[in-house]
Design a protein around this motif. Structure first.
Motif, PDB file in Angstrom:
ATOM      1  N   ARG A 190       0.842  -1.199   0.000  1.00  0.00           N
ATOM      2  CA  ARG A 190       0.000   0.000   0.000  1.00  0.00           C
ATOM      3  C   ARG A 190       0.876   1.248   0.000  1.00  0.00           C
ATOM      4  O   ARG A 190       1.926   1.286   0.628  1.00  0.00           O
ATOM      5  CB  ARG A 190      -0.903  -0.010   1.224  1.00  0.00           C
ATOM      6  CG  ARG A 190      -1.807  -1.249   1.200  1.00  0.00           C
ATOM      7  CD  ARG A 190      -2.886  -1.212   2.195  1.00  0.00           C
ATOM      8  NE  ARG A 190      -3.834  -0.152   1.838  1.00  0.00           N
ATOM      9  CZ  ARG A 190      -4.758   0.277   2.673  1.00  0.00           C
ATOM     10  NH1 ARG A 190      -4.873  -0.251   3.867  1.00  0.00           N
ATOM     11  NH2 ARG A 190      -5.596   1.223   2.311  1.00  0.00           N
ATOM     12  N   ALA A 191       0.420   2.277  -0.711  1.00  0.00           N
ATOM     13  CA  ALA A 191       1.149   3.545  -0.747  1.00  0.00           C
ATOM     14  C   ALA A 191       0.982   4.254   0.599  1.00  0.00           C
ATOM     15  O   ALA A 191      -0.118   4.325   1.143  1.00  0.00           O
ATOM     16  CB  ALA A 191       0.607   4.421  -1.873  1.00  0.00           C
ATOM     17  N   THR A 192       2.078   4.764   1.126  1.00  0.00           N
ATOM     18  CA  THR A 192       2.063   5.412   2.437  1.00  0.00           C
ATOM     19  C   THR A 192       2.871   6.698   2.366  1.00  0.00           C
ATOM     20  O   THR A 192       3.978   6.709   1.832  1.00  0.00           O
ATOM     21  CB  THR A 192       2.686   4.486   3.506  1.00  0.00           C
ATOM     22  OG1 THR A 192       1.975   3.254   3.504  1.00  0.00           O
ATOM     23  CG2 THR A 192       2.611   5.102   4.884  1.00  0.00           C
ATOM     24  N   ASP A 193       2.320   7.795   2.886  1.00  0.00           N
ATOM     25  CA  ASP A 193       3.060   9.046   3.031  1.00  0.00           C
ATOM     26  C   ASP A 193       3.594   9.120   4.447  1.00  0.00           C
ATOM     27  O   ASP A 193       2.884   8.797   5.408  1.00  0.00           O
ATOM     28  CB  ASP A 193       2.154  10.259   2.794  1.00  0.00           C
ATOM     29  CG  ASP A 193       1.982  10.583   1.319  1.00  0.00           C
ATOM     30  OD1 ASP A 193       2.664   9.952   0.488  1.00  0.00           O
ATOM     31  OD2 ASP A 193       1.168  11.469   1.009  1.00  0.00           O
ATOM     32  N   VAL A 194       4.837   9.554   4.571  1.00  0.00           N
ATOM     33  CA  VAL A 194       5.449   9.782   5.879  1.00  0.00           C
ATOM     34  C   VAL A 194       6.028  11.188   5.847  1.00  0.00           C
ATOM     35  O   VAL A 194       6.819  11.524   4.966  1.00  0.00           O
ATOM     36  CB  VAL A 194       6.552   8.757   6.197  1.00  0.00           C
ATOM     37  CG1 VAL A 194       7.169   9.042   7.561  1.00  0.00           C
ATOM     38  CG2 VAL A 194       6.009   7.344   6.145  1.00  0.00           C
ATOM     39  N   ILE A 195       5.612  12.023   6.814  1.00  0.00           N
ATOM     40  CA  ILE A 195       6.053  13.410   6.872  1.00  0.00           C
ATOM     41  C   ILE A 195       6.789  13.602   8.188  1.00  0.00           C
ATOM     42  O   ILE A 195       6.235  13.380   9.270  1.00  0.00           O
ATOM     43  CB  ILE A 195       4.847  14.364   6.794  1.00  0.00           C
ATOM     44  CG1 ILE A 195       4.082  14.112   5.498  1.00  0.00           C
ATOM     45  CG2 ILE A 195       5.301  15.816   6.899  1.00  0.00           C
ATOM     46  CD1 ILE A 195       2.659  14.585   5.522  1.00  0.00           C
TER      47      ILE A 195
END
Length: 129
Positions: A11-16
């Motif tokens: 799954r695509a995941t954004d981490v900021i």
């Protein structure tokens, strides 16, 4: 850890990654003192801290030569306990995963759909406020 689990599932995941120490340098003293009161500090302790913050002075010493005392006009001295109290409620209302370890903070969420991407952006906006 949730973002790692999502990664393993493809799954695509954004981490900021968030730099909160810089934000702590601009904290209005009244907000910090209010949070200290909510964490149980008594009136005398919060008065002392407010007085210390509002009338904080410093000077520079180089090779035994001292500058004049000058007022510190902004920021909060980097006291880890005060920083932890200041950020303790920041995950209130956050839908995504917010990880706080010392001064390393990251917001992460799955972004497979537009709704999931919007949730990450809304949480980032909440944190900015």
């Amino acid at each position: 850890m949730r973002e790692l689990q999502c990664w393993h599932k493809g799954r695509a995941t954004d981490v900021i990654y968030l730099e909160l120490c810089k934000a702590f340098d601009t904290v209005p003293h009244n907000i910090l003192v209010s949070k200290l009161e909510k964490h149980g500090l008594d009136g005398w302790a919060t008065w002392w801290i407010r007085n210390w913050l509002d009338y904080h002075t410093q000077r520079v010493v180089v090779n035994s030569l001292m500058s004049r005392w000058r007022s510190v006009m902004s920021g909060v001295p980097q006291v880890p306990q005060m920083f932890n109290i200041f950020v303790s409620d920041m995950n209130s209302g956050i839908e995504c995963t917010l990880s706080k370890i010392a001064n390393d903070t990251k917001l992460s969420g799955v972004v497979d759909t537009l709704e999931e991407r919007d949730a990450v952006h809304k949480d980032l906006d909440r944190l900015e406020e």
